[in-house]
Design a protein around this motif. Structure first.
Motif, PDB file in Angstrom:
ATOM      1  N   ALA A  16      75.397  82.805  20.500  1.00  0.00           N
ATOM      2  CA  ALA A  16      76.177  81.893  19.490  1.00  0.00           C
ATOM      3  C   ALA A  16      76.109  82.351  18.212  1.00  0.00           C
ATOM      4  N   PHE A  17      74.747  82.914  18.045  1.00  0.00           N
ATOM      5  CA  PHE A  17      75.007  83.986  16.514  1.00  0.00           C
ATOM      6  C   PHE A  17      76.076  85.086  16.611  1.00  0.00           C
TER       7      PHE A  17
ATOM      8  N   VAL B 187      78.822  85.173  18.284  1.00  0.00           N
ATOM      9  CA  VAL B 187      79.937  84.591  19.113  1.00  0.00           C
ATOM     10  C   VAL B 187      81.151  84.589  17.736  1.00  0.00           C
ATOM     11  N   ALA B 188      79.725  83.574  17.050  1.00  0.00           N
ATOM     12  CA  ALA B 188      80.909  83.766  15.124  1.00  0.00           C
ATOM     13  C   ALA B 188      80.671  84.300  14.753  1.00  0.00           C
ATOM     14  N   MET B 189      79.781  85.239  14.376  1.00  0.00           N
ATOM     15  CA  MET B 189      80.276  86.607  13.921  1.00  0.00           C
ATOM     16  C   MET B 189      81.523  87.443  14.572  1.00  0.00           C
TER      17      MET B 189
END
Ligand SMILES: Nc1ncnc2c1ncn2[C@@H]1O[C@H](COP(=O)(O)OP(=O)(O)OP(=O)(O)O)[C@@H](O)[C@H]1O
Ligand SMILES: Nc1ncnc2c1ncn2[C@@H]1O[C@H](COP(=O)(O)OP(=O)(O)OP(=O)(O)O)[C@@H](O)[C@H]1O
Ligand SMILES: [Mg+2]
Ligand SMILES: [Mg+2]
Ligand SMILES: O=P([O-])([O-])[O-]
Lengths: 344, 271, 322, 330, 271
Positions: free
Chosen positions: C44-45, C47-49
Motif C-alpha cells: 500500500a505504501f 503504491v502510494a509512493m
C-alpha cells in the motif's frame, strides 16, 4: 500601495521615458481567446505609460459581457457581438455615449489532426463537416483519399476532439461549417458543441493536448497553438487554402459591416466563400463605453483602445498571437468613436 | 483551614441511572474519613460529588445538599472552580500531564491558573511537594524530564505531589495507593497522618488494613445488586466499624474470611 | 493450544521437544495471514509512493529548468508572448498573502468551533454545528468564490476584485476542514487529563487552553496544515474573486493579485506562443507551459516549507508519551 | 511541608472560601461564549451561502423546461430540471465512489504502515512525504493527469478492457486519449489519499498502548493486534477521514475539468470518453460563458451537490453514531 | 501443562539504560512465584521479558536466556506470538478493549485462533471465565454492553477473565489486584490457588500479605538508587523469605515497620 510601480521596475522592461500623463488602473475581462493579444497590448501600452496598469481577466466571453453590462469591467472582450438584450443593458450602463463595439481580434482557426507521417490534408467543407459529425469514421475513407492522393492514410478510426466548454472558437467553427456545408452541417451555430459522445477537452490548450495524446484525432483550435499537429487546407471553391493570418484577414476585409447599428458599433457579417481567403476564422470583439463617469477612466480607455486598434497595436498582437491585423477600413471606421470617449 | 462537610439526602445520578441513593453523613475537619465497600458500590462516585467533579461527566447530576461549613456547595452562587480549588483530589489511575515535565506537573495547579510565582518559591514548592509524596530522591535530578516517563507508582506519587502543591483545605483520595509499593504507601499514609492536622481528608480504599491504619472514621457503602443504587450502610469510628459494627452487612464485609486468613498469615510471618 | 490435551510430560527431552514445537510451529495460517497483511501494508505504501514520486519528478524535471533568480524575483508586468524574462514574484506574494489571510480568518473560527463542539457542545446547537460543518465541506469551490463575490458586491458594488475577497472565499472552504480535523484531535485528549486539571481548581477555559490544546497541539498543527494545503492550490474561486494581474500587489484590500495556482493554470491554458522570427533567446514558443511547471514547482516547495515548519512545531510540542 | 505553609483560617468559620477569583467565572463565561459564537458564526456563514444558493437557483427551479431549454446552452428540450441534473449526479457519485474505493484501503494501509509497521525513524519521513501529497494543488494534479498518468494508464485501460470487458465498468471502446473517468478516479484517489491517511494515521497513533499490549499478550500477531485493538479504536476516525476525502472528491473541480472528456449519460463505462460529468467540473466549465438563466441553472446544480454532500454526511454520521458507546474516546 | 522457566544471566535494557541486571532464577511449574520489591526496581520489566512483551517497546532488548522446558524463548526459531499465547498476562492497569462488548472481551483471545468456536461453547467459556474472575453475577445480564462501562475493579476482573479464557500454560500477573476490593481480591487469590494445579503462575505484588498468602516461592528485587539497575536480591520459599531471609535487605523490606503495624491493626480488629 501603487501596485504598478514595483512591477514596472522589477521586470526591467523598456520603460523609455514617456511623456504620457496617463496613470491609474484599468480593468477589463472576457474572451479567453484574446488573452495572448491582450498581453501584448497591455505590455505595449504599459511600456508607453509606465504609471498605468491594465488588467484583463480571461473569464470567458459570457463573463466579459456580464461584467461589462453591470459595470464591473471598463472594457471587455467577447467572441460574439452583443445581442439585442445585452445591447440594451450595455447602453443603459454606458449612458448617453453609447456602446463601442468592434472586431479587434481576428484569428484563423486551424483544423488540426494527429496522424504520424501526415502533415497536411486537403479537405472540402462537406468532408470536414462529415468528419466532425461522425459520418466519416476512418482516415482512409474515400472522401478523404480522393483529395489527398499522395497521403498515406491509415485504416484507423477518426477520433473527433471538440471543445467541452462553451466557446467562441466552437461557435465560429460551426458557423463556418453551417455556411460552407449547409447540407452536411445542419446544427445551428452555438458555443456549445451539438453532438454527444465525442471526445472533448477544455480550452484551446486542452483540445490540443488531447489531440496530441491520441493517434487518429482531429480537432479545431486557434491556429497559433497547434504545434506538432498536421493541419488541413480548407476547400474554398475549387482550391485548397492553408491557414494563414493574411488569408484570414482577407475574409474580414471582404465581409460587409452589419447594418442598422449605432455609430460606435461595428459588427460584421462574414462571407466565407471568397476565393483566396481562409474562411475558418474567429472574430472577437472589443467592448467599451462612449462615456465614463470618471475622467481618468475615460482617458485610460481611450488611450488603450486607440493603441490596440493602431497599426502598432495590431502588429504586436499578430506577433504575439498569430492574429490577423485589422484592415485600415475598419480602423478608420471605429477610431472616431474611440477618440470621442469622454467623461460625463 | 480544615472544613467540616455535611451531606444531606444526596442522590447521585448518571443520566437516569441512580448510582448512589440517599446518603447523609458528616465528615469531620482535621480527621481522616475512609470509604470502604465492594467494587461498584459508588464510592468513587460519591467522592466526586464532594468537589463537584461529578458534574464534569455529561448527564451526571445530584439531588440533595453538600454543605461545607454550612454553605451548600451546590448553591446557585457557588463557583465549582472555587470548590475544586479548595477541595483537592487524587485519582485512582495516575494521570500526570504528558506534555509537562515533572517540575511543571507539580506546579500545574499554580501555573495553569496563571498565577505568578517566583522561581525560588517554585523550586521550594516543588521540592516540598515531591518530598511529601516521597518522590523527591527518585526524580530530583530529572525534574525536567516528562512526567509520563515514570513508572506507575512514581506517576501516582507525582499526582499526589501535584494535588498537595495547591494546598487545598480538603483532600479527596480515590484509592491513591493502589498502584504503590509498601514503602511509598507507608510514606503516603504517614503523610496523610501529617496532613490531617490541618486538612479534612477523605480516602477511598480497598485495603482494610489501610483504612484501619489511617482513618479516624470509616463509612461502609454497599450495593444490593447490579443496577441497584449504592447506599451508605454505616458510618462510625473506625475502631467501632472494624470491631463492633452495627450492621450485619458491615460485619460480613470487614470480617470476610481472607481477613482472618491474612491475620493468620501475618502472624505466621511474625513468628 | 495444541498442547492442551497432551498429558503431563515425564521425560525432559520430550517436554523440551513439545515446548519447542509449541513455541515455533505456531499456527501456519495465522502466520501466513500476518505475513500477507504485512506485505499488503508495505505495498500500500509503495503504491502510494508511486504517484508521489512520479508527480514530484514530473514537476521537478519540467519546472527546475525554469527556476532562476529572475523567475523568483520578477513579475510578469509587460511580459508577453514567448518572452522568457518574466517571473512569478507577484504570484508568490499573492499566494502567501491570501493564504495567510484565509488562515488568519479560518483557524480561530474553526478551532473555537471545534472547542465548542468537543468541550461544550450538547443539544441542538452542537448537533446543528456538527451537521452543517459537514455540509459545508460539500460546497464546491467555485460556489464559494461566487458567494464571496456577491457578498462583497453587496457592500462595495460590482466589479471589485481584491485579495481579501479571495481570502473569504478560501475561508468558506477551509473552516469546515479545520473544524473537522481539530475536532478529531481534541476528542483524542483523554478525559483523565481534563479531570486532573479541574481537580486542581483550574477553570474550564484555562483547562482547555493550557491542557487540552497544549496536549493536542501536534495533531492540531497537522490538521491546520492539511486545511491550508486544501486551499493553497485553489484556482477557480480566486479567478472570480481576486482576478488576475501581472504586477506586484502587496495590498489585499486594494486591487487584483496573482496567485501561483491561478498563474499556473492560466499559463497552461495559454498554450504555445507565437514566435514570428522563430525560436530564439528572446522568444520561446512553449514558455507558457514552462512557466506553469515552474510555478507548480515553487508552489510545491512553498507547501513543503510550510509543512516543515509544521513538523518542527509538532516535534517541539508533541506530548512525550509512553 | 504542609504543616508550615497553612496559615490559620482568616475567615469566620462556617464560610467556605468563596473568594476564588470571581473574574474566573467571567473569563469562563466569555470563553464559552466566544466558542459558541464561532459555532454560530459558521452556521451564519452557511446560512448565508444557502440563502445565496437558493436565491440564485430560484429562477431556474421555478422556470419551465421550455424557458430553460431556450436559454441554457446544453439544456435538451422537454426535460425537467431533475432529469437534466440526473446524469451529473450519477457522474459525480460514480467518480467519487470509485476514488473512495481506490483510496480508502490504500490509505488505511499507509496509515497503519506509518503508525505500526515502519521502523520508527522511517515512519516520520514517510508521514511527511504523504502529507506532501495532500499539499499538491489540484491544478498540478490536472497537469500530471493529462501529461503523465493519462498516457501511462492507456495500456492498463486497454488491458482491463480486453480481459474484463464483460464487466460493465470496463466495457469498451477504450478512448485513445485516456481522458476518461477511470483516469479521473485514479487522480481523485491520489488526491484524497493523503487526506484520509493523515487523519487515520493520527487516530491509529493514539491507540492506547494498554490495549495494544493487551492484544499482544493474548498471543495476537501484529496484524491481529491491529485488528483487535487499533482498527476498532480508530473506526470512527477513519470513517470521518473517509468522509473528508469523499467531500473533497465530490467537490473537486480543477483536476476533473482538465482531464475528463465529459458526457451526460447514465453510463458505467469508465474507459470510454464522453460518458460522465461531475457537477463541480460542470459548473466550472460552463460558468465563464453563462449568463442569465444559465447561471441560475448552474447554481441550481451546485445546490444539488450541496444536498448530495448533506446526504452522504448524514449517512456517515449515522454509522459512527450507531457504535458510539463502543468508541475508544471517552 | 505447566512449564518450568529458567532464567540465566538476564540483563534488560531500555535503549542504553540497563533497567534490570544479571537475573538468574528458576520458576517451578505448578506453583505460584511472587515478585516483591520497591517501586521502580524492575519487577514489571522483568515480568514482561518472560513472555517477550518487553520487546514491544521500541529500543527495549534483553541479553541472556529465558528457557522454558529447556527451550530458549529468545532463540532464533521461536515465534514471539507463540510465546505470548502460551504465557498469558494480566496488567497493572485494567485494559479491556473499549470497542468490544463484555462477551467479546472475554472471547478476544480465543477468537484470534480463528477457531470457529460454537456458540454454546463460547457461552460456556464466557461464563466459566467470568465466574473464575468472580465477575459473572455482576455482568451476566449485560454481556453485550461495552467493557469500558464497568468500574475500575470490574474492568480488571474482566481482564483476568480474558487472560484465563485462552488457558495459557504460564500466567503472569502484574499487580492484578491493586484495583480490586477485598472480595474480588479473595476470589482471584482463590482462583490462583486453583490455577496453580495446572499452570505456572508468576505474580507481582506490593501486598506482602498477598505474597505470603498465595505464593510458594518469593523473589525479592531491589534497586540501589535512581538510575541504577534493579537486581534480584534473593529468591526462596515464601515462608523462608518472610521468616528467615538470607539477606539483610530482604529482612529490612519484608519487616518494614508498617507491616508490624498492619499485623497489630489486624490483631486489634480480630479481637
Ligand atoms: N461515567 C459513568 N457513567 C455511567 N455509569 C457509571 C459511570 N461511572 C460509574 N458508573 C456506574 O456507577 C456505579 C458506581 O461506580 P463507582 O466507580 O463509583 O464504583 P466504586 O465503588 O468506585 O468501584 P471501584 O471500587 O471498582 O472503583 C457502577 O455501577 C458503575 O457502573
Ligand atoms: N518504557 C520505559 N522506557 C524507559 N524506562 C522505563 C520504561 N518503563 C520503565 N522504565 C524504567 O525502568 C525501571 C523499572 O521500572 P518498572 O516499571 O519495571 O518498575 P516496577 O518495579 O514495576 O515498579 P512499580 O512497582 O512502580 O510498578 C524504572 O527506573 C523505570 O523508570
Ligand atoms: Mg472507584
Ligand atoms: Mg510495575
Ligand atoms: O475564446 P474561446 O471561448 O474559444 O476560449
Amino acid at each position: 500601495s501603487d501596485p504598478a510601480a514595483p512591477g514596472a521596475e522589477s521586470t526591467g522592461g523598456p520603460a523609455e521615458g514617456s511623456d504620457s500623463a496617463l496613470s491609474g488602473e484599468l480593468s477589463g475581462g472576457g474572451a479567453s481567446s484574446q488573452e495572448s493579444a491582450q498581453e501584448a497590448w497591455r505590455a505595449g501600452f504599459q511600456t508607453a505609460n509606465p504609471d498605468v496598469t491594465v488588467n484583463y481577466d480571461p473569464v470567458g466571453s459570457g463573463g466579459g459581457r456580464t461584467g461589462f453590462t453591470d459595470g464591473s469591467y471598463a472594457f471587455a472582450g467577447s467572441d460574439a457581438a452583443l445581442d439585442e438584450e445585452e445591447m440594451t443593458a450595455a447602453e443603459a450602463q454606458c449612458g448617453e455615449g453609447g456602446v463601442i463595439e468592434f472586431p479587434g481580434y481576428v484569428s484563423p482557426i486551424a483544423v488540426a489532426f494527429n496522424l504520424p507521417g501526415v502533415e497536411s490534408l486537403n479537405l472540402k467543407p462537406e468532408v470536414i463537416a462529415n468528419i466532425f459529425s461522425g459520418k466519416i469514421t476512418t482516415w482512409n475513407d474515400e472522401a478523404i483519399a480522393a483529395d489527398n492522393p499522395d497521403a498515406e492514410l491509415p485504416d484507423s478510426a477518426i477520433t473527433v476532439v471538440h471543445r467541452s466548454d462553451d466557446s467562441g472558437t466552437t461557435e465560429n467553427f460551426q458557423a463556418y461549417l453551417h455556411e460552407a456545408a449547409p447540407d452536411a452541417w445542419e446544427h445551428e451555430p452555438e458555443g456549445v458543441w451539438p453532438i454527444e459522445g465525442q471526445e472533448s477537452a477544455q480550452g484551446t490548450s486542452g483540445v490540443v493536448s488531447a489531440a496530441q495524446s491520441g493517434e487518429g484525432t482531429i480537432t479545431y483550435a486557434d491556429a497559433s497553438q497547434i504545434s506538432g499537429l498536421g493541419t488541413v487546407a480548407v476547400g474554398v471553391g475549387d482550391e485548397f487554402v492553408p491557414y494563414s493570418a493574411e488569408a484570414a484577414a482577407e475574409v474580414v476585409a471582404q465581409s460587409p459591416r452589419a447594418e442598422g447599428t449605432a455609430d460606435g458599433v461595428y459588427s460584421i457579417e462574414l462571407k466565407r466563400d471568397v476565393a483566396g481567403t481562409y474562411p475558418v476564422v474567429l472574430v472577437s470583439y472589443l467592448l467599451a463605453c462612449g462615456t465614463y463617469a470618471d475622467q481618468a477612466q475615460a482617458d485610460l480607455v481611450k488611450g488603450y483602445m486607440s493603441y490596440l486598434v493602431s497599426e502598432e497595436g495590431q502588429k504586436a498582437a499578430a506577433d504575439a498571437a498569430g492574429s490577423a491585423p485589422l484592415s485600415a477600413d475598419i480602423r478608420d471606421a471605429v477610431l472616431p468613436s474611440i477618440e470621442a470617449i469622454t467623461a460625463g | 483551614m480544615a472544613q467540616r462537610i455535611d451531606v444531606k439526602d444526596l442522590n447521585i445520578y448518571y443520566g437516569d441511572f441512580l448510582a448512589v441513593q440517599d446518603v447523609s453523613m458528616t465528615i469531620d475537619p482535621q480527621s481522616v474519613t475512609a470509604f470502604i465497600g465492594p467494587s461498584g458500590c459508588g464510592k468513587s462516585t460519591f467522592l466526586r460529588t464532594l468537589n463537584r467533579m461529578h458534574e464534569v461527566i455529561p448527564g451526571a447530576r445530584v439531588e440533595g445538599t453538600v454543605e461545607m461549613e454550612g454553605v451548600d456547595l451546590y448553591g446557585d452562587d457557588i463557583d465549582p472552580v472555587a470548590v475544586r480549588r479548595n477541595v483537592g483530589m487524587v485519582f485512582q489511575r495516575p494521570n500526570p500531564f504528558p506534555t509537562m515535565s515533572i517540575r511543571d506537573n507539580v506546579l500545574a495547579g499554580v501555573r495553569l491558573n496563571n498565577r505568578r510565582i517566583s522561581k525560588s518559591a517554585a523550586e521550594e514548592l516543588v521540592e516540598a511537594s515531591l518530598r511529601g509524596a516521597n518522590l523527591w530522591n527518585e526524580v530530583k535530578d530529572r525534574l525536567d524530564r516528562p512526567g509520563s516517563g515514570l513508572s506507575g507508582g512514581q506517576q501516582q506519587r507525582l499526582c499526589i505531589a501535584r494535588a498537595i502543591a495547591v494546598k487545598p483545605q480538603v483532600l479527596l483520595m480515590d484509592e491513591p495507593c493502589s498502584a504503590l509499593d509498601p514503602i511509598s504507601t507507608l510514606a503516603i499514609e504517614d503523610l496523610i497522618g501529617e496532613l490531617k492536622q490541618d486538612y479534612t481528608i477523605v480516602i477511598v480504599t480497598h485495603n482494610m488494613q489501610q483504612a484501619a491504619r489511617v482513618s479516624d472514621r470509616t463509612a461502609f457503602f454497599n450495593i444490593a445488586g447490579t443496577g441497584k443504587p449504592g447506599r451508605l450502610i454505616e458510618m462510625n469510628e473506625t475502631s467501632t466499624i472494624f470491631s463492633t459494627p452495627a450492621e450485619q452487612a458491615t460485619e460480613d464485609y470487614v470480617s470476610a474470611p481472607f481477613l482472618v486468613r491474612a491475620s493468620q498469615d501475618v502472624a505466621a510471618v511474625g513468628t | 493450544m495444541s498442547t492442551a490435551t497432551i498429558p503431563d510430560p515425564s521425560g525432559t527431552t520430550e517436554a523440551t521437544a513439545r515446548t519447542r514445537a509449541a513455541l515455533t510451529g505456531a499456527d501456519g495460517a495465522r502466520r501466513r495471514k500476518d505475513r500477507t497483511m504485512t506485505v499488503l501494508i508495505w505495498s500500500a505504501f509503495v503504491v502510494a509512493m508511486a504517484p508521489l514520486v512520479s508527480l514530484i519528478w514530473t514537476v521537478l524535471s519540467n519546472g527546475a529548468a525554469r527556476i532562476s533568480m529572475d523567475f523568483l524575483s520578477l513579475s510578469m508586468r509587460n511580459i508577453f508572448g514567448g518572452d522568457p524574462s518574466g517571473g512569478i514574484y507577484h504570484a508568490i506574494v499573492g499566494t502567501l498573502i491570501i493564504t495567510a489571510l484565509a488562515t488568519v480568518i479560518s483557524v480561530p473560527v474553526g478551532l473555537l468551533a471545534a472547542i465548542y463542539l468537543v468541550e461544550y457542545g450538547k443539544g441542538v446547537l452542537a448537533r446543528a454545528v456538527t451537521f452543517f460543518v459537514d455540509v459545508m465541506t460539500g460546497i464546491p469551490s467555485i460556489v464559494a468564490g461566487l458567494f464571496a463575490v456577491s457578498l462583497f458586491t453587496l457592500f462595495l458594488g460590482p466589479g471589485v476584485r481584491m485579495g481579501v475577497i479571495g481570502a473569504v472565499a478560501l475561508s468558506v472552504l477551509m473552516i469546515p476542514v479545520v473544524v473537522r480535523s481539530c475536532e478529531e484531535m481534541l476528542k483524542l485528549v483523554p478525559n483523565e487529563l481534563r479531570e486532573a486539571s479541574y481537580a486542581l481548581g483550574v477553570p474550564k477555559w484555562l483547562t482547555i487552553v493550557k491542557v487540552v490544546l497544549r496536549t493536542s497541539v501536534a495533531g492540531l498543527t497537522t490538521g491546520i496544515l492539511l486545511a491550508v494545503a486544501r486551499v493553497i492550490g485553489e484556482t477557480a474561486p480566486l479567478l472570480v474573486t481576486v482576478g488576475v494581474t501581472d504586477s506586484i500587489n502587496f495590498d489585499p484590500f486594494e486591487g487584483r493579485m496573482m496567485t501561483l495556482p491561478v498563474f499556473a493554470y492560466r499559463q497552461y491554458s495559454q498554450g504555445q506562443a507565437t514566435c514570428p522570427g522563430g525560436e530564439s533567446a528572446t522568444c520561446v514558443a512553449d514558455i507558457a507551459i514552462q512557466n506553469a511547471w515552474g510555478a507548480a514547482l515553487v508552489l510545491i516547495v512553498l507547501v513543503l516549507a510550510l509543512n516543515l515548519i509544521g513538523r518542527l512545531v509538532n516535534r517541539w510540542f508533541s506530548p512525550k508519551l509512553r | 511541608m504542609t504543616t508550615t505553609v497553612s496559615p490559620p483560617p482568616e475567615r469566620a468559620p462556617g464560610r467556605p472560601r468563596r473568594r476564588g477569583r470571581t473574574t474566573d467565572r467571567g473569563f469562563n463565561r466569555a470563553f464559552r461564549w466566544i466558542a459558541v459564537g464561532a459555532g454560530v458564526l459558521i452556521l451564519a456563514v452557511l446560512a448565508a451561502v444557502a440563502v445565496f444558493l437558493l436565491q440564485q437557483a430560484w429562477p431556474a427551479l421555478t422556470a419551465g423546461s421550455d424557458e430553460l431549454a431556450a436559454s441554457v446552452p446544453r439544456y435538451p428540450d422537454d426535460t425537467s430540471l431533475l432529469e437534466y441534473v440526473g446524469p451529473l449526479v450519477f457522474g459525480t457519485l460514480l467518480a467519487a465512489a470509485l476514488a473512495l474505493a481506490l483510496a480508502t484501503p490504500v490509505a488505511m494501509g499507509i496509515a497503519l504502515f506509518i503508525s505500526h509497521y515502519a521502523p520508527p525513524r522511517l515512519s516520520q519521513v514517510l508521514g511527511y512525504l504523504v502529507d506532501l501529497l495532500a499539499a499538491v494543488p489540484s491544478v498540478i494534479y490536472g497537469l500530471w493527469g493529462i501529461f503523465v498518468l493519462g498516457p501511462a494508464a492507456l495500456p492498463v485501460w486497454e488491458w482491463l478492457n480486453s480481459w474484463f470487458g464483460w464487466f460493465p465498468l470496463f466495457a469498451g471502446p477504450v478512448s485513445p486519449t485516456s481522458r476518461v473517468l477511470a483516469t479521473v478516479a485514479v487522480v481523485l484517489a491520489v488526491m484524497i489519499l493523503p487526506i484520509i491517511t493523515a487523519v487515520a494515521r493520527e487516530v491509529f497513533l493514539q491507540t492506547p498502548k494498554l490495549h495494544e499490549e493487551a492484544a499482544l499478550a493474548l498471543g495476537a500477531t501484529r496484524w491481529e493486534m491491529v485488528r483487535t485493538a487499533v482498527l476498532p479504536f480508530g473506526r470512527s476516525g477513519v470513517i470521518s477521514a473517509a468522509m473528508l476525502g469523499l467531500g473533497r472528491a465530490l467537490g473537486e473541480t480543477m483536476a476533473v475539468l482538465m482531464i475528463l472528456s465529459p458526457g451526460f449519460l447514465y453510463s458505467f463505462k469508465i474507459l470510454d470518453s464522453s460518458q460522465q460529468q461531475t457537477i463541480a467540473a460542470y459548473i466550472a466549465l460552463d460558468f465563464p460563458e453563462a449568463s442569465g438563466l444559465a447561471v441560475n441553472t448552474l447554481i441550481a446544480t451546485g445546490l444539488v451537490l450541496f444536498v448530495i454532500t448533506l446526504a452522504v454526511n448524514m449517512g456517515a454520521r449515522a454509522i459512527v453514531a450507531r457504535r458510539k458507546e463502543f468508541s475508544g474516546a471517552n
